[in-house]
Design an enzyme around this catalytic site. Structure first.
Site, PDB file in Angstrom:
ATOM      1  N   ASP A   1      14.530   3.550   5.443  1.00  0.00           N
ATOM      2  CA  ASP A   1      13.679   2.746   4.553  1.00  0.00           C
ATOM      3  C   ASP A   1      14.504   2.076   3.455  1.00  0.00           C
ATOM      4  O   ASP A   1      14.437   0.862   3.254  1.00  0.00           O
ATOM      5  CB  ASP A   1      12.602   3.618   3.891  1.00  0.00           C
ATOM      6  CG  ASP A   1      11.435   3.909   4.811  1.00  0.00           C
ATOM      7  OD1 ASP A   1      11.616   3.782   6.033  1.00  0.00           O
ATOM      8  OD2 ASP A   1      10.356   4.268   4.316  1.00  0.00           O
TER       9      ASP A   1
ATOM     10  N   GLY B   1       7.157   1.621   3.280  1.00  0.00           N
ATOM     11  CA  GLY B   1       8.332   1.847   2.431  1.00  0.00           C
ATOM     12  C   GLY B   1       8.080   1.522   0.972  1.00  0.00           C
ATOM     13  O   GLY B   1       9.004   1.074   0.266  1.00  0.00           O
TER      14      GLY B   1
ATOM     15  N   ALA C   1      10.508   3.156  -1.620  1.00  0.00           N
ATOM     16  CA  ALA C   1      11.864   2.604  -1.624  1.00  0.00           C
ATOM     17  C   ALA C   1      11.880   1.206  -2.245  1.00  0.00           C
ATOM     18  O   ALA C   1      12.811   0.844  -2.964  1.00  0.00           O
ATOM     19  CB  ALA C   1      12.420   2.556  -0.200  1.00  0.00           C
TER      20      ALA C   1
ATOM     21  N   PRO D   1       0.828  -1.206   0.000  1.00  0.00           N
ATOM     22  CA  PRO D   1       0.000   0.000   0.000  1.00  0.00           C
ATOM     23  C   PRO D   1       0.867   1.264   0.000  1.00  0.00           C
ATOM     24  O   PRO D   1       1.915   1.295   0.656  1.00  0.00           O
ATOM     25  CB  PRO D   1      -0.801  -0.100   1.301  1.00  0.00           C
ATOM     26  CG  PRO D   1      -0.727  -1.530   1.713  1.00  0.00           C
ATOM     27  CD  PRO D   1       0.566  -2.069   1.165  1.00  0.00           C
TER      28      PRO D   1
ATOM     29  N   GLY E   1       3.543   3.739   5.405  1.00  0.00           N
ATOM     30  CA  GLY E   1       4.596   3.379   6.348  1.00  0.00           C
ATOM     31  C   GLY E   1       5.240   2.040   6.059  1.00  0.00           C
ATOM     32  O   GLY E   1       5.975   1.505   6.881  1.00  0.00           O
TER      33      GLY E   1
HETATM   34  O1  PMV Z   1       8.354   5.887   5.713  1.00  0.00           O
HETATM   35  P1  PMV Z   1       7.720   5.817   7.078  1.00  0.00           P
HETATM   36  O2  PMV Z   1       6.400   6.463   7.163  1.00  0.00           O
HETATM   37  O3  PMV Z   1       7.790   4.454   7.656  1.00  0.00           O
HETATM   38  O4  PMV Z   1       8.595   6.740   8.061  1.00  0.00           O
HETATM   39  C1  PMV Z   1       9.964   6.731   8.056  1.00  0.00           C
HETATM   40  C2  PMV Z   1      10.485   6.927   9.409  1.00  0.00           C
HETATM   41  C3  PMV Z   1      10.717   8.349   9.884  1.00  0.00           C
HETATM   42  O5  PMV Z   1      11.637   8.211  10.947  1.00  0.00           O
HETATM   43  C4  PMV Z   1       9.436   8.949  10.411  1.00  0.00           C
HETATM   44  C5  PMV Z   1      11.286   9.259   8.819  1.00  0.00           C
HETATM   45  C6  PMV Z   1      12.699   8.934   8.413  1.00  0.00           C
HETATM   46  O6  PMV Z   1      13.139   9.497   7.398  1.00  0.00           O
HETATM   47  O7  PMV Z   1      13.381   8.150   9.077  1.00  0.00           O
END
Ligand code: PMV
Length: 310
Positions: free
Chosen positions: A149, A104, A107, A98, A102
């Site tokens: 990520d 990734g 990436a 999705p 969160g």
């Molecule tokens: O990509 P997410 O939503 O899992 O967030 C990454 C983690 C953060 O620490 C919030 C941002 C980062 O760049 O590390």
């Protein structure tokens, strides 16, 4: 035909604090993946990137790569780094991850795509170069990402990560079972990272120590993971969640779902990733996983999964 795949990722500890140089712990989540395969096309066809379930079909043109098109930007970064012209190939991308949740997804998609471009031009790319290129693509999504990520996804292994350093692999003392719940609410990591930055800048006396406390907790969590004590790890997760709430990146739904998981017998629960939506994780006894999943879905989670970290 070689299919390249890259997993989703889950942050176990340390999100947000990792942006400020504290450690974080993340693991690949193999149930959700992005894949890319490349097939040769007749000479003169150029490079076609087909990503129907992500955003469309794009012809690569080195002289016209829109800055907001992460797929074409990733392809150009790869071709420039490898110092080769575009191949005559069609790259087919698919993803079950999705978006903006969160996991990734950006990436993972970039990782699979760059690997497929590398295969299409008959070259080899080492893992550090790949990680660096995916980080560049991440900047389009997140502005100033910590790099966690791309690192966990490219390395495809549990990592203890500190910004600007090589990731440290670590041992898992005994298998850990997590229930992952997606709130179904897409949230912008760029916005939550910006909100935390605004807090830290407006009241550094309060928030700098809080970030440092999260860092201390993550160091402790690594030792507990290596020892394999689920009950101890659960209480660290609860504390990490409370501190993320203090950083304003939780939400009513995330708080309620964490409480529901604990009521259903989880050892601990916390939001995972940028927050204000996205995912939460609950550490459970494997025998209680189905019960915790049901409680989370009953509490409003859109989807749940069970993941074992070994
Ligand atoms: O990509 P997410 O939503 O899992 O967030 C990454 C983690 C953060 O620490 C919030 C941002 C980062 O760049 O590390």
């Amino acid at each position: 035909m070689t299919i390249h795949s890259a997993p989703a990722k889950i942050i176990l500890f340390g999100e947000h604090a990792v942006v400020y140089g504290e450690p974080a712990i993340a693991v690949p989540f193999d149930t959700l993946t992005a894949t890319a395969d490349s097939q040769p096309l007749p000479p003169g066809s150029g490079l076609l990137i087909s990503a129907r379930d992500i955003g469309g079909e794009f012809h690569y043109n080195e002289d016209n790569v829109p800055a907001e098109n992460a797929l074409l930007v990733a392809a150009r970064l790869a071709l420039q780094a490898l110092r080769v012209p575009q191949p005559d190939a069609r790259i087919e991308l698919r993803s079950t991850i999705p978006l903006a949740s969160g996991f990734g997804s950006g990436a993972a998609i970039a990782t699979a795509l760059i690997r497929a471009v590398t295969t299409a031009v008959g070259k080899y790319m080492d893992i550090d170069m790949l990680n660096g290129l995916v980080y560049e693509v991440e900047k389009l999504h997140h502005g100033t990402p910590s790099g966690i990520d791309n690192t966990v996804i490219v390395h495809h292994a549990p990592v203890y990560f500190v910004r600007g350093q090589s990731p440290q692999p670590f041992a898992v003392g005994s298998p850990l079972t997590f229930v992952i719940a997606n709130t179904g609410i897409a949230a912008s990591t760029k916005e939550t990272v910006g909100a935390v930055r605004a807090l830290v800048e407006s009241d550094p006396h309060t928030y700098r120590p809080l970030i440092a406390h999260i860092g201390t907790l993550v160091r402790e969590a690594r030792q507990v993971i290596e020892r394999g004590s689920a009950a101890e790890l659960g209480s660290l997760m609860n504390r990490n969640h409370t501190w993320l709430r203090d950083l304003t990146v939780s939400s009513r739904l995330l708080d309620d779902l964490c409480a529901a998981a604990l009521d259903a017998g989880a050892f601990g629960a916390k939001l995972s990733g940028g927050g204000r939506g996205g995912n939460l994780i609950a550490l459970v006894d494997p025998a209680a996983a189905a019960h915790v999943e049901a409680a989370l879905r009953g509490g409003g989670a859109e989807r749940t999964w069970v993941m074992t970290v070994r």
